[in-house]
Design an enzyme around this catalytic site. Structure first.
Site, PDB file in Angstrom:
ATOM      1  N   GLU A 256      33.766  -7.491  71.986  1.00  0.00           N
ATOM      2  CA  GLU A 256      34.153  -6.879  70.711  1.00  0.00           C
ATOM      3  C   GLU A 256      35.182  -7.804  70.095  1.00  0.00           C
ATOM      4  O   GLU A 256      36.305  -7.909  70.583  1.00  0.00           O
ATOM      5  CB  GLU A 256      34.697  -5.463  70.947  1.00  0.00           C
ATOM      6  CG  GLU A 256      34.699  -4.624  69.697  1.00  0.00           C
ATOM      7  CD  GLU A 256      36.051  -4.556  69.036  1.00  0.00           C
ATOM      8  OE1 GLU A 256      36.280  -5.336  68.075  1.00  0.00           O
ATOM      9  OE2 GLU A 256      36.882  -3.754  69.480  1.00  0.00           O
ATOM     10  N   CYS A 290      40.846  -4.776  64.595  1.00  0.00           N
ATOM     11  CA  CYS A 290      39.561  -5.499  64.454  1.00  0.00           C
ATOM     12  C   CYS A 290      38.769  -4.952  63.285  1.00  0.00           C
ATOM     13  O   CYS A 290      38.112  -5.685  62.560  1.00  0.00           O
ATOM     14  CB  CYS A 290      38.707  -5.343  65.708  1.00  0.00           C
ATOM     15  SG  CYS A 290      39.592  -5.622  67.214  1.00  0.00           S
ATOM     16  N   GLU A 388      39.363 -13.809  59.190  1.00  0.00           N
ATOM     17  CA  GLU A 388      40.138 -12.663  59.658  1.00  0.00           C
ATOM     18  C   GLU A 388      41.616 -13.029  59.657  1.00  0.00           C
ATOM     19  O   GLU A 388      42.009 -14.042  60.235  1.00  0.00           O
ATOM     20  CB  GLU A 388      39.692 -12.282  61.077  1.00  0.00           C
ATOM     21  CG  GLU A 388      40.360 -11.011  61.546  1.00  0.00           C
ATOM     22  CD  GLU A 388      39.887 -10.571  62.920  1.00  0.00           C
ATOM     23  OE1 GLU A 388      39.805 -11.423  63.811  1.00  0.00           O
ATOM     24  OE2 GLU A 388      39.630  -9.369  63.092  1.00  0.00           O
TER      25      GLU A 388
END
Ligand code: ADP
Length: 486
Positions: A256, A290, A388
């Site tokens: 993940e 996330c 990100e």
């Protein structure tokens, strides 16, 4: 409040085979309070000897008492752990606030979520069934869901309690033994969890926690030939290294990784309902999430209004010491502050700042604070709309119609989650199908943490699913039994 007031175990030790031990090398890593920059303690710097001992203890547990337990017995132990977590919820929340800089209201939420994960997987443990398969006459065929064996679980620093809950909780429910390697910046709650496992009567070796550096203890764990499954949550680069390490032992991996999740706002949506969520879905945990909704895609008809209303909310956002429980705490480390600040600096040079929040006066200069910043009119291919950031930074991107929204939403290398705000039922369904992500939220975002909801990504956001029942499938392997009986 100091760390000593809330710790009820010695954090300089590691937990192997049901016992607290000093790390073989005897070295430690300082623990810093991100709100103040002060060193408030130390954890053990585990090395390959410790990881090896933990993997051997886990295998021994699989071959011994733990491996023989029924699913119902495993469920009862998980339920006991959940109850202890709830009793200790306030201490756990304070530990996390001091260690990770998470505002208290959020760390309290995390400790309750840990209890809830353990409760969910406690209930699921004896409901994980195999199947019977219709086959040729004279045969009975069925499948068994068996644990992989020893699960290596490597977690990041942003939601330690939630991520260990979903990982270790599911792994244990499915009958695996675990070696948990928490992040070096956020290990205290994992150590607290080890002590809770001990108090709950988890058989020796079923849960082992080795603290240490990623490049040392983490790397050794991911390469260890005694590991049968690896579950990793963290950055894309480290995820790639872990998948490569697992490939050498041919073991399955659940990854993940990051995200650049879009929140898509159509002209026809209920804006009053959407507004707080548009900001909150990224500001939670100061953007160190996330699934943070770091891109806000807005249809032209409401773009100016959304920009104005988001800007108003931003101007009221404050970053301050975690124990003060403000909207935002500090970032976890100086490294993270530098990283996020470099994105903000690029944005200030190349983009339009729509609004920003403030760092409170009582926030220490030595803390890792950054202000929340909203950038407007951002091109979908700008660095800040593609990479990100993992901080309290959002970009506003206008779009014309559904097709363009989809093209922009799907136009990064990530694909973790997406949010869609529209009252049009047909559009809700079309968007849900066409968004290339692992989870879609319609007229909401985050779904309250979603313990029950399968979670994971596509593309560079990773593969495999955590949370919910789906996670149990990842922590098991299927054996097909074919009996010929005439
Ligand atoms: P960050 O760079 O934000 O710290 P990482 O993805 O590197 O994020 O860290 C997530 C987890 O992975 C942490 O527990 C860390 O210690 C661990 N880790 C870091 N590097 C490695 C590695 N090479 N092998 C295994 N684990 C690692």
């Amino acid at each position: 409040m100091s760390l000593k007031d809330v710790l009820w175990f010695d954090p300089r030790r590691i937990f192997i085979d049901g016992e607290w031990r000093n790390a073989a090398g005897g070295q430690t890593i300082d623990v810093e309070n991100p709100s103040t920059g002060e060193v408030i303690g130390a954890i053990a710097r585990g090395s390959s000897a410790d990881v090896d001992a933990a993997v051997r203890a886990a295998q021994k547990a699989m071959d011994g008492e733990w491996g023989r337990m029924t699913a119902t017995e495993r469920g009862r132990i998980l339920m006991k752990m959940s109850a202890i977590v709830l009793e200790r919820a306030d201490d756990l929340a304070m530990i996390e606030a001091l260690d990770v800089g998470k505002p208290l209201h959020q760390s309290k939420n995390d400790s309750r979520a840990l209890a809830r994960y353990l409760e969910f997987y406690a209930g699921a443990a004896d409901k994980l069934f195999g199947t019977t398969i219709p086959y040729q006459n004279g045969f009975t065929v069925y499948t068994l869901r068996e644990p992989h064996g020893v699960a290596g679980i490597i977690i990041p620093w942003n939601y330690p309690m939630q991520i260990l809950g979903r990982g270790v909780g599911a792994a244990l429910a499915a009958g695996n033994a675990c070696v948990l390697k928490p992040a070096e910046d956020a290990s205290l709650s994992s150590l607290a969890f080890a002590e809770i496992a001990r108090e709950a009567g988890v058989p020796a070796g079923a849960v082992n926690v080795v603290t240490g550096l990623g490049t040392e203890a983490g790397a050794v764990l991911s390469e260890h030939p005694g590991i049968h499954h690896i579950s990793f949550t963290g950055s894309v680069g480290t995820g790639m290294r872990i998948q490569a390490a697992a490939a050498r032992n041919v073991v399955p991996v659940t990854l993940e990784l990051g995200g650049k999740s879009p929140h898509i706002v159509f002209d026809d949506c209920d804006l009053d309902k959407a507004m707080p969520t548009l900001v909150g879905a990224c500001m939670q945990n100061a953007g160190q999430t996330c699934s943070a909704a770091s891109r806000v895609l807005v249809q032209r008809g409401v773009y100016e209004e959304v920009k104005r209303r988001m800007a108003e909310i931003y101007r009221g956002l404050e970053a301050g010491p975690a124990v003060g429980s403000h909207a935002l705490g500090p970032l976890v480390s100086r490294k993270q502050k530098q990283l996020v600040s470099s994105f903000i600096d690029i944005g200030r040079k190349e983009l339009t700042v729509a609004a920003e929040g403030v760092i409170r006066d009582d926030a220490s200069d030595a803390g890792n604070y950054v202000p929340p910043v909203l950038f407007a009119d951002v091109s979908p291919d700008h660095k800040l709309a593609q990479e990100e950031i993992f901080g309290p930074v959002q970009v506003l991107i206008p779009f014309e119609d559904e097709d363009e929204a989809l093209k922009i939403a799907n136009g990064t290398e990530y694909g973790l989650v997406a949010g869609v705000w529209t009252k049009d039922g047909g559009r809700q369904m079309r968007m849900a199908r066409k968004l290339e992500v692992g989870q879609v939220f319609i007229n909401n975002y985050g779904a309250g943490g979603g313990i029950e909801l399968p979670f994971g990504g596509v593309g560079k956001s990773g593969h495999g699913r955590e949370k919910g029942f789906e996670a149990l499938y990842g922590f098991t392997r299927v054996k097909t039994v074919t009996a010929s009986h005439g």
